[in-house]
Motif scaffolding. Sequence first.
Motif, mmCIF file in Angstrom:
data_model
loop_
_atom_site.group_PDB
_atom_site.id
_atom_site.type_symbol
_atom_site.label_atom_id
_atom_site.label_comp_id
_atom_site.label_asym_id
_atom_site.label_seq_id
_atom_site.Cartn_x
_atom_site.Cartn_y
_atom_site.Cartn_z
ATOM 1 N N ALA A 179 14.413 58.310 18.505
ATOM 2 C CA ALA A 179 14.733 57.866 17.149
ATOM 3 C C ALA A 179 16.173 58.204 16.786
ATOM 4 C CB ALA A 179 13.779 58.530 16.164
ATOM 5 N N GLY A 180 16.717 57.470 15.808
ATOM 6 C CA GLY A 180 18.074 57.749 15.334
ATOM 7 C C GLY A 180 18.062 58.594 14.078
ATOM 8 N N GLY A 181 17.070 58.398 13.219
ATOM 9 C CA GLY A 181 17.082 59.075 11.917
ATOM 10 C C GLY A 181 16.049 60.175 11.799
ATOM 11 N N LYS A 182 15.464 60.571 12.905
ATOM 12 C CA LYS A 182 14.506 61.678 12.914
ATOM 13 C C LYS A 182 14.579 62.352 14.289
ATOM 14 C CE LYS A 182 9.984 60.901 14.082
ATOM 15 N NZ LYS A 182 9.940 60.997 15.557
ATOM 16 N N ASP A 183 14.003 63.546 14.397
ATOM 17 C CA ASP A 183 13.901 64.173 15.709
ATOM 18 C C ASP A 183 12.804 63.479 16.502
ATOM 19 O OD1 ASP A 183 15.814 65.917 14.889
ATOM 20 O OD2 ASP A 183 14.447 67.577 14.481
#
Length: 233
Positions: A179-183
């Motif tokens: 993901a880009g916006g979360k771990d």
Amino acid sequence: MEWKNNILNTFPWGKSISRREEKEIIAGKIASLANDGDVVGVGSGSTSYLALLALAKRMKEDGIRIKAIPTSLEITIACVQLGIPVASLMEYKPDWAFDGADEIDGHLSLIKGRGGAMFKEKLLINSSPRTYIIADSSKMVSRLGSNFPVPVEVFPQALTCVGQALNELSPREVSLRMAGGKDGPVITENGNLILDVWFDEIPGTMEHAIKSVTGVIESGLFIGYDVEVLINP
Ligand code: 5RP
């Protein structure tokens, strides 16, 4: 009753749009195909988004009414922002549909799913009597798999056994999409994971071979579908 100051209206389209002028020309062509009363299936990605904007313009200026069947949350939000009524495949068969693509070969076979929405996109294409694939010229390839991996949506508990089965199809590389916006990994709208699979060669049997692995929900390979491709220029 309507929401006051609907927070959805404050969300911009997430990413900058590459080759915007090229995509806007195709978007205009899509909008010109709409008739009053149409139920239109709407794919995902920036080209589909621009076509949706052009459709909303026609609704405003020409007074046509359409319903949209969106294939992703981002396109559902865009429909709400634009005041386009949303419907589902449970209620309606689309009159026609449009969608983008990541790669298109000379036989009009496709790789889709950069946005992770290939399961609903395939459901839509299979449900629609006519589908337009809209793309800029950079999407044409002589060999599928040249620039993009084949995305495979996998039921999370099946990750290990699906990974092993995919390795038997001789991929060059298999990776879990992060993901880009979360771990951690990307979680699809259906609660699943995505394996990105690079192949040096994709025979016509590959879509079926991937789909027949237990634990695979869907892949982004669309081989031999009945689609019409609109490319600009
Ligand atoms: C999403 C897709 C998109 O249609 C594809 O990634 C094209 O995107 P864009 O129009 O932004 O180039 O398959 O799952």
